[in-house]
Structure formats: C-alpha cells, structure tokens
Motif scaffolding. Structure first.
Motif, short mmCIF file in Angstrom:
data_model
loop_
_atom_site.label_atom_id
_atom_site.label_comp_id
_atom_site.label_asym_id
_atom_site.label_seq_id
_atom_site.Cartn_x
_atom_site.Cartn_y
_atom_site.Cartn_z
N UNK A 169 11.32 -70.85 1.76
CA UNK A 169 11.89 -71.72 2.78
C UNK A 169 13.21 -72.32 2.38
N UNK A 170 13.34 -73.63 2.59
CA UNK A 170 14.61 -74.30 2.31
C UNK A 170 14.36 -75.57 1.52
N UNK A 171 15.40 -76.00 0.84
CA UNK A 171 15.43 -77.29 0.18
C UNK A 171 16.70 -78.01 0.59
N UNK A 210 7.83 -62.74 13.81
CA UNK A 210 6.67 -63.58 14.09
C UNK A 210 6.96 -65.05 13.83
N UNK A 211 7.65 -65.34 12.71
CA UNK A 211 7.96 -66.75 12.42
C UNK A 211 8.90 -67.32 13.47
N UNK A 242 11.85 -66.52 -1.75
CA UNK A 242 13.16 -67.13 -1.96
C UNK A 242 13.21 -68.53 -1.37
N UNK A 243 13.97 -69.39 -2.04
CA UNK A 243 14.19 -70.76 -1.56
C UNK A 243 15.70 -70.98 -1.49
N UNK A 244 16.16 -71.43 -0.33
CA UNK A 244 17.59 -71.68 -0.09
C UNK A 244 17.81 -73.19 -0.11
N UNK A 290 17.07 -70.13 6.85
CA UNK A 290 15.72 -70.08 6.27
C UNK A 290 14.70 -69.62 7.31
N UNK A 291 14.91 -69.96 8.57
CA UNK A 291 13.99 -69.51 9.63
C UNK A 291 14.11 -68.01 9.86
N UNK A 292 15.31 -67.48 9.80
CA UNK A 292 15.50 -66.04 9.96
C UNK A 292 14.82 -65.29 8.81
N UNK A 293 14.93 -65.82 7.59
CA UNK A 293 14.22 -65.23 6.45
C UNK A 293 12.71 -65.33 6.67
N UNK A 294 12.26 -66.48 7.18
CA UNK A 294 10.88 -66.61 7.63
C UNK A 294 9.88 -67.05 6.60
N UNK A 295 10.32 -67.69 5.51
CA UNK A 295 9.37 -68.10 4.47
C UNK A 295 9.11 -69.60 4.46
N UNK A 296 9.57 -70.33 5.45
CA UNK A 296 9.32 -71.78 5.52
C UNK A 296 7.82 -72.03 5.56
#
Length: 761
Positions: free
Chosen positions: A351-353, A261-262, A314-316, A339-345
């Motif tokens: 997401x990511x940092x 979905x993301x 999780x944050x990458x 981070x998009x594949x993980x989908x938590x942005x």
C-alpha cells in the motif's frame, strides 16, 4: 502535594525524548535505543543568557498616547517593568480592543511546540484564556501538513487518524519487499514527536527493513534522506514527483497490470482518473517520456519500476515535504491513486505510507492512550485563517479568500497575542511578514528567549521553561506517560503561562472561569485522573504512586498494525469517512469546488517556480529546499552548543552539489549569498555528492538576523521562500517551491548578530 517544592526528579520529557535527571543534569533515557542529543544542554549558561528575565515593553510603544500601526524595529530598546504594571497594561489593551472592535479583532497565535507537557502547553493555555474573555480569531492546520490536512479527508481519511493508523515498522520489515519513497525517510526528523518521543523506533525500523533484504528506492532531489546501504537514489527535479507517480500509473494501466478488483471494490473514480493520465480527456498522456521531460527521471527506469511495484509486495511512501510546495494537494492525491492502481492497500507490508521519516510516531508500535488534554472551552468567534496565511490576514483585512470550498474574509486584526511559537521562524517571506507585523496596534508575546518574534513585540512576558515547572508528558503511540517534575527554579521573574493568564483573567473578571478554582497542581491531578478513567484497560496507578515512580510505560507487545487492513477485509463494515465511504481517486466534492488550481483527480500542475521554467538562468539559478534541521526542533535552542556545532563559523550551512560547486568556484566553508526578489541571506557552503545539480538545501531554524539592508546574515531560508498558498483549496505552506540565485564566495562577510540581546533599560 509537595511536587512544586524541591523534590529531586527522576524523569522529564521533551519533544525529542524522555530524559533521566540527576540534580539539574539531563541524560538520555537508558531504554531509548537511538536517543537524540537535542536539548540536553537546555540549562547551559549560554542559553540562559538569552532568556527573557523580566516583563519588558517596547520603549516607543510605552510612550505612545494612542495606539496604531508601528515599525516594531527589532533594534529598538525595551523598558523592563514590574509584573503588575505589565499585566495592567495588557489587560487594558485587551479591554480597549474588545470594546472598540470586538473579539474578532484579536488573533491568538501559537504553534504548540513550546513544551511536551500537556498542561503547561502554551497554545492550550492561550486559547483557553482568550475563550473565557469572549474568543479570538484562530488558525487551522499546520505549516507541516497544510495541504494534506485538507486534501486527505476528501480522498481517504483525516490526517489525525492516518498518522496513528499507519503500518508499524515490524510489519513493514517482515512483509515489504520493495520500499519506494518519494522524498526519502529523513531520520533527522524522527528525533521528535509532539508531546515527546518514548523510544526512537524509526532508525531501528529502517535497519530491520534493510536487513530483511527489501529493495529500497529513494526518489527525490536529495540522496542522503534514506540512510541505508544499497539504496537506489533516483535524483529528480524538486516538485515533479507527481509527474513520476502519474507516469507509473500510466505504465501499470497500459500493460494491464492494474488491480481491477481493488479499483472496483474499494475505490471510486478510477475511470475519470484514468481518462486524465491516458489523455482520453483531451490532455497530454502521462507517458514515461513525458515524465522524464518534466522530472529528469529516465523513462526506462519509470517503466521497470512500475513493473516491480506490482510484481512484489511493495510500499510507496511520501515524505511530508512533497505537499509543502506549490499544488502540494496533488502529491497527496497522486500517492493514494498510485497505490490504489497497484492494489496492495490493506495488505501487510503493502500500500502506501505518508510521512515515514517525518516524525517518530509514524510507524511506531508503542502503546497508546486517550491522553490528558487541557480543555480550551468554546470560542465565540467564528473567523479563522489557514495558519500559513498569516501575512495575508494582516495585510489584506476585509479581502476574501477560499478554503476547502468556502469563500471567507480576512478579519481586521488589531491585537496579536502569541505564546509558544516563533512566526519569524515558521512563516515564509519574512520580509513580507515584517511589513505585515507593523499593522496591528498591539503585539503581546509570552516567551522564554529573546527570539526575533520577541524583539518585534510590544510587550514581552518572561515564561518558564518546561524544566522549571511540573507537568504531564504524553504522546500518542509513543507508549509513555511521564511525571515531568520541575528540575530548576524559574529564572529571573519568569512565570508559568497558567499564572500569567489567570492573573490577566482576574483583571478581566474571568478568573473563576479560567481556573475553575484549581491550582496548577490541582489541574495535574485532574488531567491525570481523567486520563486514568478514560483508559481503564491500561490500569494506571493512583496519581501519587505515578508521581513517585516518575513514569508509566505501556506494554510494548502491541498487535502488529497494517494500514486499512480492516477496510480491505470488509469495506462495508469498515467504510471510510469520505463522502462515498471508499477511496476517492476522483473526488466529486473537490471537483464541485471548481478550482482552477485543484481539480478532482490527481494532476501535475507546473509550480509557481521550478527548474523547468524557460525564464530561469541555469548557471546561477537554483531550487532551494528548506528542510528540518538535524540539531534543533524548528528554531528552538538554536543558540545551544549542540546546534552551534552544526554551523560553519557560526553560520548555517547550505548544501550544494560538487558539480555546481566546482563550476562556481566555491568550496566547503565559503560564504555565499542567496537572493531573489523576496530577500537575501548569507550561508556557508557545504559541498556534497548527495544533492542533485541545480538544487540547494538550507535547513530552517537559524534565528533571523537582518542587517540594515534587510539581508539575513545567519542563513535563514525563510527570507527567500514563497508566501503563497499551496492552492485555493488548502492555502497551505508552499515553502519548498522556491528559486534563488547564488553569488560568491563573499569576502569579509559580516559577523552574525542573531544572539545579541536587545538594549534593556
């Protein structure tokens, strides 16, 4: 207004923190929980000895009757002259070059770190002056973020916005359960922010995250860059992070764990990206086994980490150092894609940092203003270079280069004016720069100290320290506005950059355009007033009240911030500035540039130099990392007692693994020589278990100290680093792609002479 007089100040600001002042003594600001010791000894006699005290002209250049390239030997004597003579000489040179070659033959060099003050900001002052006399060739981007500054706008957002919109530390500590950092979180780099640190928040942020019970994983060649108990360190080869990221994406996709979905609602280009890492496009699939062969990270750990990333919040994170290497653009793109594949942005703590640990401002929850900025005017010269292509510009006038999809031409530079920086620290392959530096007809430098750059100039003008003038200290997301009252009188004949440029502007018929009829004191009032008008919600006091109280601190009770939270809530109303308005896992814009070394999707491309090359000799060949120093900012204050306290017998330490040290028979304190085809330098070994075998770490900033054979005696890694662009997209700094050979111990090493003064007549 009397603030130019002898009023005893209360505060001043530097890039590494706010200082309380009593007389000429500097102390930590009492409200800073983790203050930095850098710069407390700025007025120590040992440093003052190295100051440029009077205008000085290179002796041979002074004798020349016609201008042309010259050797600019740093051992050559200088002749001290009066201000009027020096300014007349410089004005004449500017007129000569403008008249014969146009303003496009003038390069205005500055790197912006000389002062936290927003008015006496050497870069702004220099560029404003050159603009009022017709313009100059400028640089774009930075050594720190060259690849990211070009790539990130194509993928997610401009770096200027990303730096201040990242999730704040309290949000991370509350919500993040798995923190994975490629390159760690090197807290030594968080001692600074451009414009000055208010409160050092990164240390407390990491402590709070650790105390929350989050799992911390540090992936990279150095283990001490994530300074918490219980950190899992996964040592990998330098420059192979992208291979690991692609393999993580591969596992998540193969096991059906990717956030469909993301990827559908917030991204474009996933199918094209997936075809690349699965091998559907004809390339090799980015399996965990493949990534292990490239990086050295065990395939089994790649698989389990991929599952952990999607199983919890999780944050990458990625350190800036990753994009300071060959094909550094790919690290930026791969971070966002994974981070998009993980989908938590856009979710709190997910997401990511990008750059936690790179500066204090990243993750800061301090208040923010639309800060005071000196207007620089309009530059009538269109030519520019990426900042890391300085030597190329000087050595290759008229040749073409590519940058962000454009084909451009290097200008023919006849005059260089430098203020507020030290290219013989920042640039790579300094022996190559020294050859390039010989080509201009005139090099003029405003400088406080007799640095390597000053000693290679033709005319050196003594500039004041920030402590020797009044100014306004401000930094975005640091929550302060500081009245930087003068602490000490200017040393010798030193002048403020504003004074220097207004006197030059007068000689060139442009004084009114440069000053607008305002003194330095008037400018401080004007800039503060504009800031006050632009920020009515902050309710800043009148200038005199502000100057009397010494500082304004904004409300620390700011709203928690999650990166891209609004975008996740409504991707239409809060669309991104990318061409599609969404996160671009495949950038058609970049793909259409048709660059062999930068495709439109994240890809691992073997670096120019790396430990996986079949041509190296593993027994004596190492990958050299040149990170930021812990006891100074870049090369600033390298001669201070605090910086010297981190050296070994006056020489910069190079970290080596205990395994390699034992194999080579070297111990902590031994002097070794690092060398490659670009140069040689000496350094003192420091044996550690926190660095991967086959890797060395030599921090930047040791003042260049070349002997007669071109060998640096002090430990400056940039005599060894590679001076090529990250790729033909960004042309950024690739310093972290560097192989060297090591020999030693060296018996009876030569004395370090970096802090000797030039001969002054």
């Amino acid at each position: 207004m009397s603030h130019e007089g002898t009023i005893v100040p209360h505060y001043t600001a530097a890039h590494w923190g706010i200082r309380e002042v009593e007389g000429t003594e500097l102390r930590h600001w009492s409200e800073d929980p983790f203050p930095s010791r850098i710069g407390l000894d700025q007025l120590h006699p040992h440093l003052q000895r190295l100051r440029v005290k009077r205008p000085a002209v290179r002796a041979s250049w002074l004798r020349e009757t016609s201008r042309g390239p010259n050797a600019r030997d740093p051992q050559e004597p200088f002749v001290e002259v009066g201000w009027d003579f020096a300014l007349d000489l410089i004005a004449g040179e500017l007129e000569r070059v403008r008249g014969r070659h146009g303003n496009q033959a003038i390069f205005g060099g500055s790197y912006g770190w000389s002062s936290a003050g927003r008015f006496h900001h050497a870069q702004s002052q220099l560029h404003r002056f050159l603009n009022v006399i017709g313009g100059y060739v400028r640089h774009v981007d930075t050594y720190s973020l060259g690849a990211a500054s070009v790539m990130m706008p194509h993928v997610v957002m401009p770096m200027s916005k990303l730096m201040v919109q990242q999730s704040t530390w309290p949000v991370i500590a509350k919500h993040t359960r798995l923190f994975v950092s490629f390159g760690g979180v090197p807290l030594k780099s968080t001692q600074v922010s451009p414009g000055g640190v208010g409160k050092h928040r990164a240390s407390e942020g990491m402590r709070s995250l650790h105390a929350s019970g989050a799992k911390l994983v540090n992936i990279g060649p150095v283990g001490d860059t994530l300074e918490c108990e219980g950190v899992e360190w996964i040592p990998i080869r330098p420059n192979t992070d992208v291979a690991v990221m692609l393999a993580l994406a591969y596992v998540i996709n193969e096991e059906g764990l990717h956030n469909v979905a993301f990827l559908r609602d917030y991204c474009v280009g996933f199918e094209r990206f997936r075809a690349s890492f699965t091998g559907e496009d004809g390339g090799a699939p980015c399996t965990p086994e493949w990534a292990e062969s490239v990086s050295g990270m065990p395939a089994a750990r790649i698989v389990t980490l991929a599952r952990e990333l999607v199983a919890t919040r999780s944050l990458i994170n990625m350190a800036w150092s990753l994009q300071r290497g060959s094909h550094g653009e790919q690290a930026c793109h791969a971070l966002i894609a994974l981070a998009s594949v993980v989908g938590q942005i856009g979710l709190p703590g997910g997401g990511f940092g990008f750059g936690y640990g790179s500066m204090n401002v990243i993750g800061s929850d301090g208040g923010s203003l639309r800060g005071p900025t000196l207007p620089q005017g309009r530059n009538l010269v269109s030519e520019f270079i990426p900042v890391a292509r300085l030597s190329d510009m000087l050595l290759r006038p008229g040749e073409t280069f590519t940058y962000n999809g454009e084909t451009l031409q290097y200008p023919d530079i006849r005059l260089v004016y430098w203020a507020g920086g030290n290219p013989f620290h920042h640039h790579q392959d300094l022996n190559r720069l020294q050859k390039a530096w010989q080509r201009p007809e005139a090099i003029i430098v405003n400088e406080q100290y007799w640095t390597a750059t000053a000693r290679r100039a033709d005319v050196v003008l003594p500039a004041t320290l920030p402590l020797e003038r009044d100014d306004l200290g401000y930094s975005a997301r640091e929550g302060h506005l500081v009245a930087m009252r003068k602490v000490a009188a200017p040393l010798g004949a030193a002048k403020h950059d504003y004074e220097i440029f207004q006197e030059l502007a007068e000689r060139l018929g442009a004084r009114n355009q440069f000053t607008e009829g305002l003194s330095a004191s008037d400018w401080l009032r004007r800039l503060y007033g504009e800031c006050r008008e632009a920020n009515p919600e902050a309710e800043l006091p009148e200038f005199d009240d502000f100057w009397g109280q010494g500082m304004v601190m904004l409300d620390d009770d700011v709203e928690p911030q999650t990166l891209l939270e609004a975008y996740r809530r409504d991707p239409i109303a809060h669309s991104l500035e990318t061409p599609s308005g969404r996160i671009e896992l495949y950038s058609e814009t970049v793909a259409n540039f048709r660059l062999d070394d930068c495709p439109g999707y994240p890809s691992w491309i073997p670096p120019h130099e790396w430990l996986g090359s079949s041509s190296i000799t593993p027994e004596v060949t190492f990958h050299l990392l040149s990170d930021q120093p812990a006891r100074r900012l870049h090369s600033q204050l390298d001669a201070s007692e605090y910086s010297l306290g981190g050296k070994i017998d006056g020489r910069e330490p190079v970290d080596i693994s205990s395994v390699d040290a034992q194999r080579l028979g070297v111990n902590t304190g031994d002097v070794v020589e690092l060398w490659n085809d670009r140069g040689r330098c000496l350094a003192a070994t420091r044996v550690t278990d926190s660095i991967r075998s086959g890797v060395l770490r030599l921090s930047t900033g040791a003042w260049l100290d070349l002997d007669s054979d071109g060998r640096d005696r002090h430990g400056n890694p940039n005599v060894l680093t590679l001076d090529v662009g990250t790729s033909s997209l960004a042309q950024g700094c690739a310093a972290h792609t560097c192989l060297v050979n090591l020999r030693g111990p060296i018996k009876n090493p030569p004395e370090v002479r970096a802090f000797d003064l030039p001969v002054l007549r």
